[in-house]
Scaffold this motif. Structure first.
Motif, PDB file in Angstrom:
ATOM      1  N   UNK A  15     -12.144  45.526  11.766  1.00  0.00           N
ATOM      2  CA  UNK A  15     -12.578  44.251  11.178  1.00  0.00           C
ATOM      3  C   UNK A  15     -11.493  43.187  11.316  1.00  0.00           C
ATOM      4  N   UNK A  16     -10.252  43.570  11.055  1.00  0.00           N
ATOM      5  CA  UNK A  16      -9.138  42.627  11.203  1.00  0.00           C
ATOM      6  C   UNK A  16      -9.010  42.201  12.670  1.00  0.00           C
ATOM      7  N   UNK A  17      -9.151  43.142  13.581  1.00  0.00           N
ATOM      8  CA  UNK A  17      -9.088  42.814  15.005  1.00  0.00           C
ATOM      9  C   UNK A  17     -10.204  41.884  15.434  1.00  0.00           C
ATOM     10  N   UNK A  18     -11.426  42.135  14.974  1.00  0.00           N
ATOM     11  CA  UNK A  18     -12.556  41.269  15.325  1.00  0.00           C
ATOM     12  C   UNK A  18     -12.359  39.869  14.737  1.00  0.00           C
ATOM     13  N   UNK A  19     -11.893  39.798  13.496  1.00  0.00           N
ATOM     14  CA  UNK A  19     -11.652  38.490  12.871  1.00  0.00           C
ATOM     15  C   UNK A  19     -10.544  37.744  13.624  1.00  0.00           C
ATOM     16  N   UNK A  20      -9.490  38.457  13.960  1.00  0.00           N
ATOM     17  CA  UNK A  20      -8.403  37.838  14.718  1.00  0.00           C
ATOM     18  C   UNK A  20      -8.880  37.317  16.059  1.00  0.00           C
ATOM     19  N   UNK A  21      -9.696  38.105  16.742  1.00  0.00           N
ATOM     20  CA  UNK A  21     -10.242  37.668  18.036  1.00  0.00           C
ATOM     21  C   UNK A  21     -11.118  36.435  17.863  1.00  0.00           C
ATOM     22  N   UNK A  22     -11.949  36.424  16.823  1.00  0.00           N
ATOM     23  CA  UNK A  22     -12.828  35.279  16.592  1.00  0.00           C
ATOM     24  C   UNK A  22     -12.027  34.006  16.331  1.00  0.00           C
ATOM     25  N   UNK A  23     -10.994  34.107  15.496  1.00  0.00           N
ATOM     26  CA  UNK A  23     -10.193  32.918  15.191  1.00  0.00           C
ATOM     27  C   UNK A  23      -9.334  32.503  16.383  1.00  0.00           C
ATOM     28  N   UNK A  24      -8.883  33.449  17.175  1.00  0.00           N
ATOM     29  CA  UNK A  24      -8.115  33.110  18.374  1.00  0.00           C
ATOM     30  C   UNK A  24      -8.998  32.373  19.380  1.00  0.00           C
ATOM     31  N   UNK A  25     -10.199  32.859  19.571  1.00  0.00           N
ATOM     32  CA  UNK A  25     -11.136  32.194  20.482  1.00  0.00           C
ATOM     33  C   UNK A  25     -11.444  30.796  19.969  1.00  0.00           C
ATOM     34  N   UNK A  26     -11.669  30.689  18.661  1.00  0.00           N
ATOM     35  CA  UNK A  26     -11.965  29.380  18.068  1.00  0.00           C
ATOM     36  C   UNK A  26     -10.805  28.403  18.268  1.00  0.00           C
ATOM     37  N   UNK A  27      -9.578  28.907  18.176  1.00  0.00           N
ATOM     38  CA  UNK A  27      -8.402  28.046  18.317  1.00  0.00           C
ATOM     39  C   UNK A  27      -8.170  27.609  19.760  1.00  0.00           C
ATOM     40  N   UNK A  28      -8.570  28.430  20.726  1.00  0.00           N
ATOM     41  CA  UNK A  28      -8.263  28.139  22.127  1.00  0.00           C
ATOM     42  C   UNK A  28      -9.435  27.565  22.917  1.00  0.00           C
ATOM     43  N   UNK A  29     -10.638  27.719  22.423  1.00  0.00           N
ATOM     44  CA  UNK A  29     -11.804  27.298  23.201  1.00  0.00           C
ATOM     45  C   UNK A  29     -12.716  26.439  22.347  1.00  0.00           C
ATOM     46  N   UNK A  30     -13.623  25.785  23.035  1.00  0.00           N
ATOM     47  CA  UNK A  30     -14.612  24.971  22.352  1.00  0.00           C
ATOM     48  C   UNK A  30     -15.918  25.112  23.116  1.00  0.00           C
TER      49      UNK A  30
END
Length: 136
Positions: A15-30
């Protein structure tokens, strides 16, 4: 450590990994990648929560519960209630979203189906490893 504890630990880490991936994608992409991956990864987090709560649940039942929950929350966004709650709290916005998006309905299974398959495979492998060997 028991299988239940290992399962729960793995679900927390996942869950922490999935959340981290989601926020990383959100921070780098649009755009669409951010939106669609966010829906898929949020559904994956729901799957991990289901398995965390019921570690011995079957993969198919866990997947069905996770997708049903995600769809319930998404369709609830057709009412003003989730949007009103989400305006008051960042955390509520993460849990409930703010507005309905039909495309998200299709992306929730994309986040869950690979986990169902992996869960089923690992469960089948664990059962076969623990089965007594047949000797002639």
């Amino acid at each position: 450590m028991s299988l239940t504890r290992w399962t729960r630990l793995l679900m927390v880490v996942s869950a922490v990994g999935f959340a981290g991936a989601a926020y990383a994608i959100r921070a780098m992409m649009d755009g669409p990648i951010e939106q669609y991956s966010g829906a898929a990864l949020s559904a994956a987090i729901v799957y991990t929560l289901v398995v965390f709560i019921w570690p011995l649940i079957s993969s198919l039942l866990a997947g069905t519960a996770a997708i049903a929950y995600c769809w319930f929350i998404e369709f609830a966004q057709l009412t003003p209630i989730p949007g009103a709650i989400s305006q008051r709290s960042w955390f509520a916005r993460q849990l409930l979203g703010a507005q309905f998006d039909l495309i998200d309905v299709a992306w929730y299974p994309v986040g869950v189906i690979p986990l169902v398959a992996a869960h089923w495979f690992l469960r089948a492998r664990t059962r076969s490893d623990s089965a007594p060997a047949l000797t002639s």
